[in-house]
Design a protein around this motif. Sequence first.
Motif, PDB file in Angstrom:
ATOM      1  N   ASN A  23     108.787-110.078 -76.723  1.00  0.00           N
ATOM      2  CA  ASN A  23     107.626-110.907 -76.358  1.00  0.00           C
ATOM      3  C   ASN A  23     108.075-112.216 -75.719  1.00  0.00           C
ATOM      4  O   ASN A  23     107.557-112.636 -74.680  1.00  0.00           O
ATOM      5  CB  ASN A  23     106.771-111.172 -77.600  1.00  0.00           C
ATOM      6  CG  ASN A  23     105.499-111.923 -77.287  1.00  0.00           C
ATOM      7  OD1 ASN A  23     104.779-111.573 -76.360  1.00  0.00           O
ATOM      8  ND2 ASN A  23     105.227-112.975 -78.046  1.00  0.00           N
ATOM      9  N   ILE A  63      90.502-109.408 -82.357  1.00  0.00           N
ATOM     10  CA  ILE A  63      91.637-110.331 -82.388  1.00  0.00           C
ATOM     11  C   ILE A  63      91.521-111.200 -81.139  1.00  0.00           C
ATOM     12  O   ILE A  63      91.736-110.732 -80.020  1.00  0.00           O
ATOM     13  CB  ILE A  63      92.971-109.537 -82.372  1.00  0.00           C
ATOM     14  CG1 ILE A  63      93.030-108.525 -83.527  1.00  0.00           C
ATOM     15  CG2 ILE A  63      94.168-110.499 -82.384  1.00  0.00           C
ATOM     16  CD1 ILE A  63      92.935-109.114 -84.926  1.00  0.00           C
ATOM     17  N   SER A  64      91.150-112.444 -81.348  1.00  0.00           N
ATOM     18  CA  SER A  64      90.977-113.319 -80.187  1.00  0.00           C
ATOM     19  C   SER A  64      92.308-113.958 -79.812  1.00  0.00           C
ATOM     20  O   SER A  64      93.286-113.885 -80.558  1.00  0.00           O
ATOM     21  CB  SER A  64      89.929-114.387 -80.492  1.00  0.00           C
ATOM     22  OG  SER A  64      90.342-115.126 -81.618  1.00  0.00           O
ATOM     23  N   ALA A  65      92.319-114.579 -78.630  1.00  0.00           N
ATOM     24  CA  ALA A  65      93.574-115.117 -78.084  1.00  0.00           C
ATOM     25  C   ALA A  65      94.142-116.247 -78.945  1.00  0.00           C
ATOM     26  O   ALA A  65      95.309-116.603 -78.808  1.00  0.00           O
ATOM     27  CB  ALA A  65      93.359-115.596 -76.656  1.00  0.00           C
ATOM     28  N   ASP A  66      93.323-116.809 -79.852  1.00  0.00           N
ATOM     29  CA  ASP A  66      93.840-117.891 -80.706  1.00  0.00           C
ATOM     30  C   ASP A  66      94.214-117.406 -82.114  1.00  0.00           C
ATOM     31  O   ASP A  66      94.381-118.206 -83.026  1.00  0.00           O
ATOM     32  CB  ASP A  66      92.826-119.035 -80.779  1.00  0.00           C
ATOM     33  CG  ASP A  66      91.518-118.586 -81.436  1.00  0.00           C
ATOM     34  OD1 ASP A  66      91.348-117.358 -81.660  1.00  0.00           O
ATOM     35  OD2 ASP A  66      90.668-119.448 -81.708  1.00  0.00           O
ATOM     36  N   LEU A  79      99.245-114.476 -82.624  1.00  0.00           N
ATOM     37  CA  LEU A  79      99.492-114.560 -81.175  1.00  0.00           C
ATOM     38  C   LEU A  79     100.192-115.859 -80.791  1.00  0.00           C
ATOM     39  O   LEU A  79     100.669-116.000 -79.672  1.00  0.00           O
ATOM     40  CB  LEU A  79      98.177-114.412 -80.405  1.00  0.00           C
ATOM     41  CG  LEU A  79      97.731-112.965 -80.238  1.00  0.00           C
ATOM     42  CD1 LEU A  79      96.305-112.885 -79.714  1.00  0.00           C
ATOM     43  CD2 LEU A  79      98.674-112.222 -79.304  1.00  0.00           C
ATOM     44  N   ILE A 100     103.003-107.615 -80.264  1.00  0.00           N
ATOM     45  CA  ILE A 100     101.778-106.914 -80.669  1.00  0.00           C
ATOM     46  C   ILE A 100     101.267-105.999 -79.565  1.00  0.00           C
ATOM     47  O   ILE A 100     101.057-106.427 -78.432  1.00  0.00           O
ATOM     48  CB  ILE A 100     100.652-107.908 -81.018  1.00  0.00           C
ATOM     49  CG1 ILE A 100     101.179-109.003 -81.958  1.00  0.00           C
ATOM     50  CG2 ILE A 100      99.470-107.174 -81.639  1.00  0.00           C
ATOM     51  CD1 ILE A 100     100.168-110.118 -82.219  1.00  0.00           C
ATOM     52  N   VAL A 101     101.031-104.738 -79.907  1.00  0.00           N
ATOM     53  CA  VAL A 101     100.335-103.811 -79.009  1.00  0.00           C
ATOM     54  C   VAL A 101      99.046-103.359 -79.699  1.00  0.00           C
ATOM     55  O   VAL A 101      98.957-103.381 -80.927  1.00  0.00           O
ATOM     56  CB  VAL A 101     101.223-102.609 -78.607  1.00  0.00           C
ATOM     57  CG1 VAL A 101     102.347-103.041 -77.673  1.00  0.00           C
ATOM     58  CG2 VAL A 101     101.776-101.889 -79.813  1.00  0.00           C
ATOM     59  N   PRO A 102      98.027-102.996 -78.909  1.00  0.00           N
ATOM     60  CA  PRO A 102      96.684-102.778 -79.468  1.00  0.00           C
ATOM     61  C   PRO A 102      96.423-101.360 -80.004  1.00  0.00           C
ATOM     62  O   PRO A 102      95.668-100.600 -79.410  1.00  0.00           O
ATOM     63  CB  PRO A 102      95.773-103.108 -78.281  1.00  0.00           C
ATOM     64  CG  PRO A 102      96.583-102.746 -77.073  1.00  0.00           C
ATOM     65  CD  PRO A 102      98.025-102.964 -77.428  1.00  0.00           C
ATOM     66  N   MET A 151     100.291-105.219 -74.120  1.00  0.00           N
ATOM     67  CA  MET A 151     100.544-106.517 -74.764  1.00  0.00           C
ATOM     68  C   MET A 151      99.677-107.592 -74.116  1.00  0.00           C
ATOM     69  O   MET A 151      99.213-108.510 -74.791  1.00  0.00           O
ATOM     70  CB  MET A 151     102.013-106.911 -74.646  1.00  0.00           C
ATOM     71  CG  MET A 151     102.915-106.229 -75.649  1.00  0.00           C
ATOM     72  SD  MET A 151     104.648-106.779 -75.472  1.00  0.00           S
ATOM     73  CE  MET A 151     104.695-108.142 -76.633  1.00  0.00           C
ATOM     74  N   VAL A 210      96.185-107.746 -75.555  1.00  0.00           N
ATOM     75  CA  VAL A 210      96.131-108.482 -76.827  1.00  0.00           C
ATOM     76  C   VAL A 210      96.276-109.982 -76.581  1.00  0.00           C
ATOM     77  O   VAL A 210      95.478-110.782 -77.059  1.00  0.00           O
ATOM     78  CB  VAL A 210      97.233-107.990 -77.790  1.00  0.00           C
ATOM     79  CG1 VAL A 210      97.174-108.776 -79.097  1.00  0.00           C
ATOM     80  CG2 VAL A 210      97.097-106.497 -78.052  1.00  0.00           C
ATOM     81  N   ARG A 211      97.298-110.339 -75.810  1.00  0.00           N
ATOM     82  CA  ARG A 211      97.615-111.757 -75.590  1.00  0.00           C
ATOM     83  C   ARG A 211      96.447-112.515 -74.983  1.00  0.00           C
ATOM     84  O   ARG A 211      96.178-113.669 -75.319  1.00  0.00           O
ATOM     85  CB  ARG A 211      98.835-111.844 -74.666  1.00  0.00           C
ATOM     86  CG  ARG A 211      99.398-113.225 -74.445  1.00  0.00           C
ATOM     87  CD  ARG A 211     100.661-113.174 -73.603  1.00  0.00           C
ATOM     88  NE  ARG A 211     100.453-112.644 -72.264  1.00  0.00           N
ATOM     89  CZ  ARG A 211     101.002-111.531 -71.771  1.00  0.00           C
ATOM     90  NH1 ARG A 211     101.809-110.800 -72.510  1.00  0.00           N
ATOM     91  NH2 ARG A 211     100.744-111.137 -70.547  1.00  0.00           N
ATOM     92  N   GLY A 233      93.343-111.895 -75.275  1.00  0.00           N
ATOM     93  CA  GLY A 233      92.106-111.822 -76.050  1.00  0.00           C
ATOM     94  C   GLY A 233      91.120-110.779 -75.560  1.00  0.00           C
ATOM     95  O   GLY A 233      89.919-110.874 -75.814  1.00  0.00           O
TER      96      GLY A 233
END
Lengths: 375, 375
Positions: free
Chosen positions: A151, A321-324, A328, A335-337, B154, B157-158, B160
Amino acid sequence: MPSTNGSIASTSRAPHSRLTTISSHVSSKPSKVVVCRDLGPDVMPILTERKDLEVVLWPEDRACEREWLLKNIKGAAGVLVMITDIVNEEFLETAGPNLRVVSTMSVGYEHVDLKQIAKRGLRLGYTPAVLTDAVADISIMLALMAGRNVNETMAIVREGQWPKFTWSPFAMCGPQISTTAHSPSRTIGFLGFGRISQATLSRAVSFGVTDCIYHSNPSSPPKLERDQAILKQHQPQLKSLRSVDLDTLARESDVVIVLAPGGEKTKHIINEEFLRKMKKHAVLVNAARGTLVDSDALAKALREKWIWGAGLDVIEGEPNISADHPLLKEPRCNIVPHIGSATFETRLGMATLAADNVVGGILGDKMPAELDLSS
Amino acid sequence: MPSTNGSIASTSRAPHSRLTTISSHVSSKPSKVVVCRDLGPDVMPILTERKDLEVVLWPEDRACEREWLLKNIKGAAGVLVMITDIVNEEFLETAGPNLRVVSTMSVGYEHVDLKQIAKRGLRLGYTPAVLTDAVADISIMLALMAGRNVNETMAIVREGQWPKFTWSPFAMCGPQISTTAHSPSRTIGFLGFGRISQATLSRAVSFGVTDCIYHSNPSSPPKLERDQAILKQHQPQLKSLRSVDLDTLARESDVVIVLAPGGEKTKHIINEEFLRKMKKHAVLVNAARGTLVDSDALAKALREKWIWGAGLDVIEGEPNISADHPLLKEPRCNIVPHIGSATFETRLGMATLAADNVVGGILGDKMPAELDLSS
């Protein structure tokens, strides 16, 4: 590679499936099967080409709407659901007395009320085993990514920082998953030691892993014979295979891979206490269910460097899962979804199994993967 | 895990290395060794604790300045260089007649003028073998990442976007590297079939790969006995191992892994013609040198979907890869910044070997990894 672009034409049965057939298993009228998602041109014909079935298919390329589902399952003999479709009392009551089988295209069945299924004498099909290899692949991938700072280092390239990056003998280094002359032993630890963990171990051994420990449901009897056979299969590379308590799993593993069922019993089993006991250079992988890992504790562990890194296919509360999200913000968190089973080959296998299950259940035949509801 | 925070104190020798010793190999005056980069507290003592050496160390945590280098190598018996230090006629002339050995902390030696080294009767140390496992690890990691759309997923996710992402049976799917009941065979293809390729094959076999093909330097004699031994080692899982032409490598491989030397002879060997012949679901991995792959052709191949995806540890022109590089615009291109050997264990092994090489060369003893300059 199956084609995934095509889709069958209507929300309902193909014309020839309207034909009345004579069968010893079903009445002369075709049995209704409701399918909550188009399974694509390679799999749908398993259902649509049968003259003894009337297929009703949710027509959209998104999760099936509840209202549509409840309207259409009335009188159905079988329903093929996704993990997003809740199979509860309301569902089963609405379907009514014709219902014989629910078939879910998933290895998990948290969305199905098993008591209601059992009480009504219904059968439940699911799709274990077919996704074993895909999830084992991603478990190894995430362990490697966590060790090698993917990452962080991909971001360096993406953001155009590579030219400015100063090479030095230990820059961007991480712990090596495979063994080397300088560190000839490696311990992989599994939380849960079912099929997927065993397939992951097979891969890990080829990277030079020398020892395997696992922690599984303490109420299950020990499986000494099975473990002896697995150890023998991987000897001489693998030196030991042991069932251990959680404390030992945390303390001794260079890589911890979480591959246990979700649910209340395992909720936050990977918590602050566990993470604090892990080795500083160890990595954590979760390819099971998000609920097993306390996200806040993991974010803290990464921030304060109790462990080296993490690779997650699942997070508690996903997909919201938000960007904040705290995880993250951690560069060492990869992390992969939830793509553990997302290969064409595996999803095709799951869809085929789900279709075969619903056919077997409707006909009163053997289902290729039926959940044993007696336990 | 070696400590990497410490550094030795000065640009020059430790106090005790000033002592004069009596040795049959060296004169009574300590031999000067110039070290172009601090190798850390685990490795530097190999040099600084020897009384027969006077260590001159570049003091900064960045590539050694040419001016400093040329000033300090005068009269040196050995120089320990990094891949960023160009060892040419100017370098060797400046060092002068005391020079016996150049030791590079790298497996490649493109930065060293071999003819000049040979002409002057000097010895060259390098660091092969120690990085084999680290690079094999990353080769498998990049193949998995390319198949499983890691760069793309990724980012979901990143940024959002996960909450908005609609699950569907084939969403986010990629080709599976491992075999499944639905697709029980997989061919891995290597460009170059040295130690790292062989170590990568060992790992790939544990994922179910059934067939291996490779293309190596056509002027080298075939290695039938070696191949027979490798095949035997991986049977029964591995069904075949064959040396093939480039055309066959492109057409038959599900995964192509580039692990051949750089340089003019192999420049752009992976070009538009090669990429056009590859399978649509195949992935390309380059963990060798950027020059082997034509970046523009690869960007086009990804954009026009001739192949599924790519995993790159190296890119031609690195590290000068800006954020608008054509390959960075391709979501299916997974790029890490040349971290193939970047593990603590491996870099420690490389640094140790480079230090041992320079000592052996100065003393006129055996060097643990000396390049054979006679061929």
